[in-house]
Design an enzyme around this catalytic site. Structure first.
Site, PDB file in Angstrom:
ATOM      1  N   GLU A 135     -10.775 -10.537  -5.229  1.00  0.00           N
ATOM      2  CA  GLU A 135      -9.335 -10.437  -4.991  1.00  0.00           C
ATOM      3  C   GLU A 135      -8.770 -11.698  -4.355  1.00  0.00           C
ATOM      4  O   GLU A 135      -7.638 -11.719  -3.899  1.00  0.00           O
ATOM      5  CB  GLU A 135      -9.009  -9.200  -4.152  1.00  0.00           C
ATOM      6  CG  GLU A 135      -9.831  -9.009  -2.911  1.00  0.00           C
ATOM      7  CD  GLU A 135      -9.565  -7.667  -2.227  1.00  0.00           C
ATOM      8  OE1 GLU A 135      -8.610  -6.964  -2.578  1.00  0.00           O
ATOM      9  OE2 GLU A 135     -10.346  -7.333  -1.323  1.00  0.00           O
TER      10      GLU A 135
ATOM     11  N   HIS B 134       0.813  -1.218   0.000  1.00  0.00           N
ATOM     12  CA  HIS B 134       0.000   0.000   0.000  1.00  0.00           C
ATOM     13  C   HIS B 134       0.844   1.264   0.000  1.00  0.00           C
ATOM     14  O   HIS B 134       0.435   2.297  -0.512  1.00  0.00           O
ATOM     15  CB  HIS B 134      -1.032  -0.042   1.127  1.00  0.00           C
ATOM     16  CG  HIS B 134      -2.152  -0.975   0.809  1.00  0.00           C
ATOM     17  ND1 HIS B 134      -2.129  -2.292   1.175  1.00  0.00           N
ATOM     18  CD2 HIS B 134      -3.273  -0.795   0.075  1.00  0.00           C
ATOM     19  CE1 HIS B 134      -3.212  -2.874   0.700  1.00  0.00           C
ATOM     20  NE2 HIS B 134      -3.926  -1.989   0.026  1.00  0.00           N
TER      21      HIS B 134
HETATM   22  C1  PEP Z   1      -6.363  -5.008  -4.718  1.00  0.00           C
HETATM   23  O1  PEP Z   1      -6.131  -5.891  -3.907  1.00  0.00           O
HETATM   24  O2  PEP Z   1      -6.045  -5.084  -5.923  1.00  0.00           O
HETATM   25  C2  PEP Z   1      -7.008  -3.752  -4.287  1.00  0.00           C
HETATM   26  C3  PEP Z   1      -7.363  -2.829  -5.146  1.00  0.00           C
HETATM   27  O3  PEP Z   1      -7.155  -3.559  -2.943  1.00  0.00           O
HETATM   28  P1  PEP Z   1      -5.947  -3.109  -1.998  1.00  0.00           P
HETATM   29  O4  PEP Z   1      -4.784  -2.773  -2.869  1.00  0.00           O
HETATM   30  O5  PEP Z   1      -6.404  -1.965  -1.194  1.00  0.00           O
HETATM   31  O6  PEP Z   1      -5.699  -4.332  -1.177  1.00  0.00           O
HETATM   32 MG    MG Z   2      -7.020  -5.806  -1.947  1.00  0.00          MG
END
Ligand code: PEP
Ligand code: MG
Length: 548
Positions: free
Chosen positions: A430, A188
């Site tokens: 996901e 992140h």
């Molecule tokens: C993902 O997992 O691709 C997503 C968009 O969620 P995050 O990156 O916040 O886990």
């Molecule tokens: Mg995600």
């Protein structure tokens, strides 16, 4: 020349600021009798410094927010100037504890006492005591408690690691870029760097040992090159590359406000991913037609307690209003994994990405989802809000979330509070589990959004934030592509639509593939929108694309 893992492209030249220097170093061992005086002096100096800092904060709050809110800080000053507190701490120092350990012990004792008191007001003051204790200790240790957002000189950050919430505080004007020792392509922290459009390279071994504060750094995250105090020729060359990089970016400007439509007429919706309300400005500037993913967890991470329903409602309403009748997809809290929230006291886990994360914490902490759904529903009255749930692996989870949504709607109706009764709900796909049962799942929801970041890590068993296995992290691995294709097919079969909000949506190499398999919406990091629009406008949906 040093390299690592490129997470956000660009070139930055500037002085280094090593922020790991400021991490706390609380020594546990006792001190000698000789040092007692010195420790008491350090403690008293820290109290004085803390009082001055809080006076400044009080003044600032009064000006920016209002006098009533600034009163809290008057209380902080009173606690800091309380003789009993100082006496208690000095008593411990006299018993040969360091000033910081003595403070920690006394603050802990105070909190324990306050927890036993049944008075709600006093209980709420625990946060203040914690905050004050932290400040005294930071000042004893000379820790720089300046927030990243407050750095007022142009610097390149060098650190072991940055948490996602630290990264989200970055002030783009002064932080030219960052280099970290840890991290992976779609952690992140990396995603935020991309959405801010600041150059960043992660996974650079021992960078904090190689760089000294104020060294002159070139961070070239186009070519994966880092230079420490380079010679004039390299500086000239990199400045030239930087200029060209911006020139090329400017050339893409014309695509910002054009529609994303293929050569054979397929319209594709282009949304932006945002983490904070301030990100909307960049999203709009780059031509986003909607918000395809609002990661609400950043609202929770920036606090030292859960945001109230009212606080959430105000933020959600503002976002919707700023988007002026354009669609906003808000994702419910996705905490856990690499996004932590200290005050939730979640247990430390061996495998956080496989553990207590996102919707998995809702049933034990039911008020979190109940409050959030109420705030979202209330905000739904002001525009086109859609609600999205993360980390789904089963139908049972959807039944549970739908039951909670129904309950929230019923309560609001009873209270005569208006909301959009036909609010659309979607889920993130996901996990491989969700992709494989997407046919059944699509019958229960209005839309899907593919989270390719997690889908990749869970399909390939490769931690998205671990630099040791980052070479194996491949969102374009045939297995991931196969799952994505399957998801789109299932949703279309059941009359639903599928978007993609993972980083793959911002990857120009994947665009033609995603168009071809029928992705209906791309939700992208704002700075990448013009480039992806350009590629879409040069692609075919039905006819064979040249590069695909
Ligand atoms: C993902 O997992 O691709 C997503 C968009 O969620 P995050 O990156 O916040 O886990
Ligand atoms: Mg995600």
């Amino acid at each position: 020349m040093i390299s690592g893992i490129i997470v956000s492209k660009g070139i930055a030249l500037g002085k280094a600021l090593l922020i790991n220097l400021y991490k706390k170093n609380i020594k546990k061992e006792k001190i000698s009798k000789k040092k007692i005086k010195l420790e008491i002096k350090k403690f008293l100096k820290s109290i004085k410094k803390s009082v001055n800092q809080i006076k400044k904060i009080k003044k600032y709050t009064e000006k920016k927010i209002g006098k009533d809110k600034s009163e809290i800080f008057e209380g902080h000053i009173m606690i800091l100037q309380d003789d009993e507190l100082s006496k208690d701490i000095i008593n411990y120092i006299n018993k040969k504890y360091t000033a910081e350990i003595s403070t920690k012990k006394v603050i802990k004792k105070q909190i324990k006492k306050m927890r036993k008191i049944k008075n709600k007001y006093l209980k709420n003051r625990i946060i203040d005591i914690k905050d004050i204790g932290k400040r005294i200790i930071d000042n004893i240790l000379n820790v720089n408690i300046k927030k990243l957002s407050k750095i007022d000189k142009k610097v390149i950050l060098i650190c072991k690691d940055l948490t996602p919430s630290e990264t989200s505080e970055i002030n783009k004007k002064n932080i030219l870029g960052f280099i970290t020792e840890l991290g992976g392509e779609t952690s992140h922290t990396s995603i935020i760097a991309k959405s801010l459009g600041i150059p960043a390279i992660v996974g650079v071994k021992n960078i904090t040992k190689q760089v000294k504060n104020k060294d002159f750094i070139i961070l070239d995250s186009i070519n994966n090159e880092i230079y420490i105090n380079p010679n004039k020729e390299i500086i000239t060359l990199k400045k030239k590359i930087k200029k060209n990089f911006f020139k090329n970016k400017q050339k893409l400007e014309i695509f910002k406000n054009l529609k994303a439509i293929t050569l054979d007429g397929k319209k594709i919706k282009i949304g932006a991913n945002i983490n904070k309300i301030d990100d909307i400005c960049l999203a709009k500037k780059n031509g986003a037609q909607s918000i395809g993913l609002y990661r609400t967890e950043f609202l929770y991470m920036g606090k030292n307690r859960l945001p109230t329903e009212e606080e959430q409602f105000i933020v959600y309403k503002k976002i919707i209003e700023k988007m002026k009748n354009k669609e906003v997809i808000m994702r419910t809290l996705d905490i856990g994994g690499d996004k932590s929230c200290k005050y939730l006291n979640l247990p430390k886990e061996e495998n956080p990405f496989l553990g207590y994360r996102a919707i998995r914490i809702y049933s034990k902490k039911i008020n979190i989802i109940r409050t959030q759904l109420r705030a979202m529903l209330r905000a739904s009255n002001f525009g086109k809000l859609k609600i999205m749930f993360p980390m789904i692996i089963s139908l049972e989870e959807i039944y549970f979330l739908k039951k909670e949504l129904k309950r929230a709607k019923k309560k609001l109706k009873e209270e005569n509070i208006s909301f959009n009764k036909n609010i659309k709900i979607g889920i993130m796909i996901e996990t491989p589990a969700a992709a494989l049962i997407s046919d059944s799942l699509s019958k229960e929801v209005d839309f899907f959004s593919i989270g390719s970041n997690d889908l990749t890590q869970y399909t390939l068993a490769v931690d998205r934030g671990n630099d040791l296995v980052s070479h194996l992290y491949d969102p374009m691995h045939p297995s991931v592509m196969k799952l994505i294709k399957m998801v789109v097919k299932s949703s279309h079969k059941n009359g639903k639509w599928t978007g993609i909000c993972g980083e793959l949506a911002s990857n120009p190499l994947a665009t033609k593939f995603l168009i071809k398999i029928g992705i209906d919406e791309f939700s992208i990091n704002s700075p990448e929108i013009p480039n992806i629009k350009k590629i879409i406008r040069k692609s075919y949906f039905k006819k064979k694309n040249k590069t695909f």
